[in-house]
Scaffold this active site. Structure first.
Site, PDB file in Angstrom:
ATOM      1  N   ARG A   2       0.780  -1.023   0.006  1.00 19.57           N
ATOM      2  CA  ARG A   2      -0.195   0.243   0.077  1.00 19.57           C
ATOM      3  C   ARG A   2       0.950   1.312  -0.026  1.00 19.57           C
ATOM      4  O   ARG A   2       1.567   1.381   1.017  1.00 19.57           O
ATOM      5  CB  ARG A   2      -0.895  -0.055   1.302  1.00 19.57           C
ATOM      6  CG  ARG A   2      -2.089  -0.317   1.142  1.00 19.57           C
ATOM      7  CD  ARG A   2      -3.055  -0.048   2.265  1.00 19.57           C
ATOM      8  NE  ARG A   2      -2.690   0.212   3.375  1.00 19.57           N
ATOM      9  CZ  ARG A   2      -3.574   0.587   4.519  1.00 19.57           C
ATOM     10  NH1 ARG A   2      -4.648   0.654   4.549  1.00 19.57           N
ATOM     11  NH2 ARG A   2      -3.102   1.018   5.593  1.00 19.57           N
ATOM     12  N   ASP A  41       4.457  -5.863   9.938  1.00 25.51           N
ATOM     13  CA  ASP A  41       5.515  -5.338  10.980  1.00 25.51           C
ATOM     14  C   ASP A  41       5.510  -6.036  12.095  1.00 25.51           C
ATOM     15  O   ASP A  41       6.678  -6.652  12.795  1.00 25.51           O
ATOM     16  CB  ASP A  41       5.300  -4.150  11.580  1.00 25.51           C
ATOM     17  CG  ASP A  41       5.714  -2.961  10.240  1.00 25.51           C
ATOM     18  OD1 ASP A  41       6.225  -3.156   9.253  1.00 25.51           O
ATOM     19  OD2 ASP A  41       5.499  -1.685  10.482  1.00 25.51           O
TER      20      ASP A  41
HETATM   21  C1  PRP Z   1      -1.173  -4.592   4.548  1.00 23.34           C
HETATM   22  C2  PRP Z   1      -2.256  -5.735   4.740  1.00 23.34           C
HETATM   23  C3  PRP Z   1      -2.918  -5.838   3.373  1.00 23.34           C
HETATM   24  C4  PRP Z   1      -2.973  -4.236   3.190  1.00 23.34           C
HETATM   25  C5  PRP Z   1      -4.595  -4.105   3.546  1.00 23.34           C
HETATM   26  O1  PRP Z   1      -0.140  -4.806   3.540  1.00 23.34           O
HETATM   27  O2  PRP Z   1      -1.295  -7.015   4.852  1.00 23.34           O
HETATM   28  O3  PRP Z   1      -2.326  -6.336   2.313  1.00 23.34           O
HETATM   29  O4  PRP Z   1      -1.991  -3.578   4.146  1.00 23.34           O
HETATM   30  O5  PRP Z   1      -4.959  -2.546   3.413  1.00 23.34           O
HETATM   31  P1  PRP Z   1      -6.183  -2.314   2.333  1.00 23.34           P
HETATM   32  O6  PRP Z   1      -7.101  -3.116   2.348  1.00 23.34           O
HETATM   33  O7  PRP Z   1      -6.129  -0.794   2.574  1.00 23.34           O
HETATM   34  O8  PRP Z   1      -5.301  -2.457   0.712  1.00 23.34           O
HETATM   35  P2  PRP Z   1       1.032  -3.611   3.289  1.00 23.34           P
HETATM   36  O9  PRP Z   1       0.432  -2.597   2.430  1.00 23.34           O
HETATM   37  O10 PRP Z   1       1.168  -2.909   4.797  1.00 23.34           O
HETATM   38  O11 PRP Z   1       2.106  -4.464   2.975  1.00 23.34           O
HETATM   39  P3  PRP Z   1       2.780  -5.670   3.878  1.00 23.34           P
HETATM   40  O12 PRP Z   1       1.990  -6.964   3.875  1.00 23.34           O
HETATM   41  O13 PRP Z   1       4.137  -5.799   2.926  1.00 23.34           O
HETATM   42  O14 PRP Z   1       3.395  -4.915   4.952  1.00 23.34           O
HETATM   43  N1  URA Z   2      -2.736  -3.353   6.843  1.00 18.69           N
HETATM   44  C1  URA Z   2      -2.405  -3.690   8.368  1.00 18.69           C
HETATM   45  O1  URA Z   2      -1.432  -4.282   8.390  1.00 18.69           O
HETATM   46  N2  URA Z   2      -2.864  -3.123   9.277  1.00 18.69           N
HETATM   47  C2  URA Z   2      -4.145  -2.373   9.048  1.00 18.69           C
HETATM   48  O2  URA Z   2      -4.892  -1.960  10.129  1.00 18.69           O
HETATM   49  C3  URA Z   2      -4.551  -2.058   7.942  1.00 18.69           C
HETATM   50  C4  URA Z   2      -3.660  -2.183   6.746  1.00 18.69           C
END
Ligand code: PRP
Ligand code: URA
Length: 207
Positions: A103, A202
């Protein structure tokens, strides 16, 4: 919220509460996430097709039932990989595809950086996994990609969903069921789910 299914078995609620707790350290978070995923997979596979096979027990010939579908599991990188082990524990023959999305922190729009799938995608029961359904952007694009690649039978499995994400997802993909352990209250100004569990990636990886 027609295509949302909440799986709120007592064991799931118990583990989800421990997962949400900010004092839960990375290694316990990973373990709980896998255990929770396995409990949810038990439920979402309830209607998978079976076929009869002949076998011989140590005592006699008999018939039994085995799964009559191939399964492709697709985690959205990164956080979705934290759910892989939980599914593979119960369906060890599942094949695994990957979708890389992150994101953008300013726009909250998902950015695609990777996609690779087994050849059986089109015939298989496909489970897209990601612990968080926040704005819904990542899951929507994940399903877009799966459909583009030929997937026809798709389930989306997450842990915590926000009402905003469920609504957006259901608008675009009303044919895909969403399974979650909890429907939380709302998103904050940065697109985080409240009360939520923080940043899933994280907390899994200690970044
Ligand atoms: C987080 C989570 C989803 C997304 C959800 O990933 O694992 O993929 O955010 O958010 P949304 O519904 O608003 O799209 P992130 O983008 O933080 O990536 P990561 O898994 O690499 O930390
Ligand atoms: N992605 C996450 O990991 N946590 C949230 O709450 C939203 C998006």
């Amino acid at each position: 919220m027609a295509n949302l299914h909440i799986i709120d078995h007592p064991l799931i609620q118990n583990k989800l509460t421990r997962l949400r707790d900010m004092n839960t350290k990375n290694h316990n978070f990973r373990l709980l996430l896998e255990e929770l995923t396995a409990l949810m997979v038990y439920e979402i596979t309830r209607n998978y097709p079976l076929r009869e096979v002949s076998i011989t027990t140590p005592l006699e010939k008999t018939t039994g039932m085995i799964l009559d579908t191939s399964v492709v599991l697709v985690p959205i990188l990164r956080a979705g990989t934290g759910m892989l082990g939980g599914v593979l524990d119960l369906i060890p023959t599942a094949k695994v595809g990957h979708i890389g999305l992150y994101r953008d922190p300013d726009t909250l729009q998902p950015v695609e950086y990777y996609a690779k799938f087994p050849k059986t995608l089109g015939d298989a029961q496909v489970i897209l996994v990601d612990p968080m359904l926040a704005t819904g952007g990542s899951a929507i694009v994940g399903i877009d990609i799966l459909k583009r690649e030929g997937a026809r039978k798709i389930q989306f499995l997450c842990l915590v969903a926000a009402p905003e994400g469920v609504a957006a997802f259901s608008d675009v993909h009303p044919d895909v069921p969403i399974y979650a352990a909890a429907l939380d209250r709302e998103l904050n100004d940065h697109g985080y789910i409240l009360p939520g569990l923080g940043d899933a990636g994280d907390r899994i990886f200690g970044t």
